[in-house]
Design an enzyme around this catalytic site. Structure first.
Site, mmCIF file in Angstrom:
data_model
loop_
_atom_site.group_PDB
_atom_site.id
_atom_site.type_symbol
_atom_site.label_atom_id
_atom_site.label_comp_id
_atom_site.label_asym_id
_atom_site.label_seq_id
_atom_site.Cartn_x
_atom_site.Cartn_y
_atom_site.Cartn_z
ATOM 1 N N HIS A 162 -5.810 2.984 1.141
ATOM 2 C CA HIS A 162 -5.061 4.120 1.685
ATOM 3 C C HIS A 162 -5.732 4.794 2.888
ATOM 4 C CE1 HIS A 162 -3.045 3.247 -1.945
ATOM 5 N NE2 HIS A 162 -3.715 4.029 -2.748
ATOM 6 N N ASP A 193 0.905 -1.147 0.000
ATOM 7 C CA ASP A 193 0.000 0.000 0.000
ATOM 8 C C ASP A 193 0.941 1.192 0.000
ATOM 9 O OD1 ASP A 193 -1.467 2.304 0.908
ATOM 10 O OD2 ASP A 193 -3.073 0.933 1.454
ATOM 11 N N HIS A 194 1.053 1.870 -1.134
ATOM 12 C CA HIS A 194 2.157 2.829 -1.237
ATOM 13 C C HIS A 194 2.023 4.001 -0.267
ATOM 14 C CE1 HIS A 194 -0.483 5.143 -3.945
ATOM 15 N NE2 HIS A 194 0.313 6.169 -3.742
#
Ligand code: BG6
Length: 498
Positions: A248, A185-186
């Site tokens: 996010h 999950d960047h």
């Protein structure tokens, strides 16, 4: 933190992510001398590219998307480690070819047999790729520890609802052990997101008031001014709830709401995050109409330029009911957060790009200055600005200079840009490095991803039962649908002006 030599295999390497994010990130790690002394990056995909063509395409990516422009000398030596293997994703021979090539690289470059796979292909191929890796003895479970490490990074979306996420976890566990799996999950790779935990747990003055006794409510906003950027096909199947909220925004919520972990290691941190997700009060049935607002953008103006509505975007159904905006009011049923509303919103084509977490504290118990002031006293707000203009601000009330008693809010502010004057690494740099080192603290664990899908799937199920929404219901360049404002007005609150 220099990782061991390794081979990185990117499945779906001709796609957008590789030249926009992955290779620029690896190049920047090379500039910072953070890559292992020996490494190889192998693009694996269907198009008939050669090594040279792959290198040229990646150079273009670095020129366009990297935070640092390519330095010819550094690029030259970096690019020598880029290779391309062409194959269909379901073709066993392709994987056999990959295996032989990896063995050859091992002996030529001394990579120690270490393998890091990156699944960046369309999720519909995940199953095939993982099974084929198993077929030719390249999966984590088919290799012995003495042969080198085997790890796999999975790009989002990780499933499209609870059931598919579970199935994907089961499949992965057949071929890899959990500590070999890195679900990305960047947002967790962003400097400001990592700082949430440092801010909370490396300072002593906030933790005592970080609870229902002092906090009135929390707002989490992830607004984007971009539209769907030519990703109509993907987005039609996804929508804002899956695309941003499930991943996010729930990650941001976890970090804000979690209890202090017993240690800063992968399992201790993730144990606490899972507990938050499990404590979120499910929103089901009729409550969904009450607590969740969805929107879809129509045409409008962004920075003075006309932009089309969602239904006019390429590869989008002209009657699409896919949401490009979602706002949720939720509660966390635990000791710390009982009764504190959490408002979250995210959307495309909003007025501007801003991601922020705001903790709004309660009013002072007695408004001592009530009669003498011009206005009301604004509550204290602690705002963690994730992007852009990264920083932290605390709003406090002060007396304005003069003979009368006037009270105004002012901001105490810290900005990363002026505070440190150095450019932070990109999220993917940090995450790729962590995966090479084997640290999964900033990656999502299987139970975490399932717990977040459990919450989201209830909402998706209820939407299927509700009458189709009247879309479009917000203009591009606005702050989203009116109903999202009402979600807070009803409670005597409003969204922050950002
Ligand atoms: C991605 C979503 O995961 O995150 C995109 O698929 C979104 O739709 C992007 O635009 C936002 O990331 P960032 O880092 O630009 O905030």
């Amino acid at each position: 933190r220099t990782p061991q030599p390794c081979a990185i295999v990117v499945f779906g390497a001709t796609g957008d992510l590789t030249h926009r994010k992955l290779v620029p990130a690896l190049y920047n790690l090379a500039v910072d001398k953070l890559l292992p002394p020996n490494f190889a990056i192998i693009g694996f995909a269907r198009r008939p590219w050669s090594d040279d063509y792959f290198r040229e395409e990646m150079l273009k990516g670095v020129q366009e998307f990297s935070r640092r422009k390519p330095d010819p000398k550094i690029w030259e030596s970096f690019a020598q480690n880029l290779y391309y293997v062409q194959s269909e994703f379901d073709n066993v021979e392709g994987y056999q070819k990959l295996k032989d090539f990896l063995d050859k690289l091992d002996s030529e470059k001394g990579l120690g047999g270490n393998r890091l796979y990156y699944l960046s292909a369309s999720p519909s191929y995940y199953e095939t790729i993982v099974e084929r890796l198993g077929d030719v003895g390249l999966s984590g479970r088919s290799r012995r520890a003495e042969q080198g490490y085997t790890r796999i990074i999975i790009e989002k979306p990780f499933g499209h609802d609870l059931q598919s996420a579970r199935e994907l976890n089961d499949l992965l566990h057949q071929f890899f052990s959990e500590d070999q799996i890195f679900r990305i999950d960047h947002y967790l790779g962003k400097e400001t997101v990592q700082n949430i935990l440092v801010f909370r747990f490396a300072n002593s003055i906030f933790e005592p008031i970080w609870n229902r006794n002092y906090i009135d409510h929390v707002q989490i906003t992830a607004a984007e001014s971009i539209g769907i950027e030519g990703r109509g096909k993907y987005y039609e199947e996804s929508g804002a709830l899956r695309d941003m909220m499930q991943s996010h925004l729930l990650q941001l919520l976890n970090l804000v709401a979690m209890e202090p972990p017993v240690a800063f290691d992968a399992n201790s941190v993730r144990d606490e995050k899972v507990k938050v997700l499990r404590a979120i009060r499910p929103i089901r049935g009729n409550a969904v109409a009450d607590q969740v607002v969805r929107g879809q953008y129509g045409p409008g103006l962004i920075d003075g330029k006309e932009v089309p509505g969602y239904r006019q975007e390429p590869n989008v159904d002209p009657n699409s009911v896919t949401e490009t905006y979602v706002a949720i009011k939720l509660f966390i049923d635990n000791w710390r957060w009982q009764g504190v509303p959490i408002y979250m919103r995210t959307g495309k084509r909003l007025k501007k790009r801003v991601t922020e977490i705001a903790i709004q504290f309660k009013q002072p118990p007695l408004l001592l200055f009530g009669q003498q002031t011009d206005g009301i006293i604004e509550p204290n707000v602690l705002a963690l600005r994730i992007q852009p203009d990264e920083g932290i601000s605390l709003t406090v009330s002060v007396k304005t200079p003069g003979t009368r008693l006037n009270i105004r809010p002012v901001k105490m502010e810290f900005l990363y840009g002026t505070g440190f004057g150095i450019e932070p690494p990109e999220a993917y740099e940090r995450l790729l490095l962590d995966a090479m080192i084997g640290d999964s603290t900033l990656f999502t664990r299987h139970d975490e991803v399932e717990a977040s899908w459990a919450f989201i799937t209830d909402i998706l199920d209820a939407w299927k039962q509700l009458p189709p929404p009247q879309f479009p219901n917000y203009e591009s360049g606005s702050w989203g649908p009116r109903d999202a404002d009402r979600l807070l007005y009803r409670d005597g609150r409003e969204w922050r002006w950002l």
